[in-house]
Design a protein around this motif. Structure first.
Motif: not given
Ligand code: ADP
Length: 332
Positions: A145-147, A150-151, A171, A174-175, A178-179, A181-182
């Motif tokens: 996924s997008k998130g 990014q990770r 982010t 990112v949902d 996910g944001r 967590e980031f």
């Protein structure tokens, strides 16, 4: 300035002055930018699209050559290879080939940073675990996924164990989970003593994690400091009472009891009657509270209220003469 707000108080990770960059004759992307980021802080770079944030980051990373620049990054001249080797960079819209696995992306990044082969294999596993992709390391990015992408990008940016981590819109897209967590990862990086420069237009994210911010508009830094400092001039004092607005509010009697002009508004809201004072401190509020009590009023709340980062941002990016948002690119 308040304690801790002066960039000269501690060693600086980024200490740049007079950074200018034009693209061709027409676009002045950076116009004499000064930026000072202390070691060990999370620093937010804000601004509308086209303000020059990515160009500034690219200048620091030597991807873009500035027209003029003075100062240092991690104590060395911009472009110093030793300093660059200790910076982790997650570019905006990074595109690793989709057929690469997460592990390959991190290992490739390690190779680019001259991390020895054995070491980068060890670090790749540990970093993928750290960003929550331990079970995904052998799968291609096309299945992420997008998130997750990014990770994986963050893991790649950390493979050289950087002192300074530069994250450009990490982010974006990112949902919310996910944001979050980031954000936790960014805070953990700071807690390890690393400096983080976070380039983001998600104001709530910046407000939550950054100790200081700079707001860029049309290639210039228009405000820089802690969020507290930047919103100090907007500090208001609110007294909420039961019942109607006292008749003396806004009269000469009120003016005698407080600094002239400090009563901003008085009105009825859901929680009661809200009296809003500008620039009032607790001591100056006491005569007003005394008067309210003498009149038998019930005081429901007394609180200090400040502009939010969003208010501050909107003020910075709005042209006061037209009320319109500034357009990208610098005015001459
Ligand atoms: P931000 O990251 O704040 O959105 P940028 O640094 O990407 O802003 O862009 C600042 C200005 O420079 C914008 O007007 C943008 O269109 C222009 N710009 C950015 N990169 C280039 C480029 N490679 N060539 C020409 N103009 C560019």
């Amino acid at each position: 300035m308040t304690q801790g707000s002066n960039p000269n108080e501690g060693p600086l990770a980024i200490d740049l002055s007079g950074v200018s960059k034009s693209y061709g004759r027409r676009v002045r992307a950076l116009v004499g930018v000064d930026i000072h980021v202390r070691r060990g802080e999370i620093y937010g770079l804000l601004g509308p699209n086209g303000a020059g944030k990515s160009t500034l980051v690219k200048v620091m990373m030597t991807i873009v050559r500035p027209d003029s620049i003075q100062g240092t990054v991690l104590g060395r001249a911009v472009g110093d290879k030793g300093a660059l080797a200790t910076i982790g960079y997650l570019p905006e819209h990074h595109r690793f080939p989709p057929y690469l696995t997460g592990r390959q992306v991190v290992e490739f990044s390690g190779a680019m940073s001259l991390v020895p082969r054995r070491e980068r294999k060890i670090r790749a596993g540990a970093l993928l675990d750290r960003v929550g992709l331990g079970a995904w390391g052998r799968r291609p990015l096309s299945s992420y996924s997008k998130g997750m992408r990014q990770r994986a990008g963050l893991a790649a940016a950390l493979v050289n164990e950087p002192q300074l981590v530069v994250l450009d819109e990490p982010t974006d897209g990112v949902d919310p989970v996910g944001r979050r967590e980031f954000r936790d990862l960014i805070v953990a990086l700071r807690d390890e003593g690393r400096t983080v420069m976070l380039n983001s237009h998600l104001l709530s994210e910046v407000e939550t994690v950054c100790s200081r911010v700079a707001i860029m508009v049309q290639g210039r830094v228009v405000s820089q400091g802690t969020i507290d400092e930047l919103t100090a001039s907007s500090r208001r004092y609110e007294i909420v009472i039961e019942g109607t607005v006292p008749l003396w509010c806004g009269t000469s009697v009120a003016v005698q009891a407080m600094p002239p002009g400090s009563l901003l508004t008085a009105g009825i809201s859901g929680a009661g009657t809200r009296l809003v004072f500008l620039g009032l401190d607790a001591a100056a509020a006491q005569p007003i509270l005394d008067r309210l009590r003498t009149e038998g009023r019930t005081v429901v709340a007394v609180q200090t209220v400040r502009e939010s980062l969003e208010d501050l941002f909107m003020r910075a990016v709005t042209d006061p003469t037209t009320g319109l948002i500034f357009k990208p690119g610098a005015a001459s």
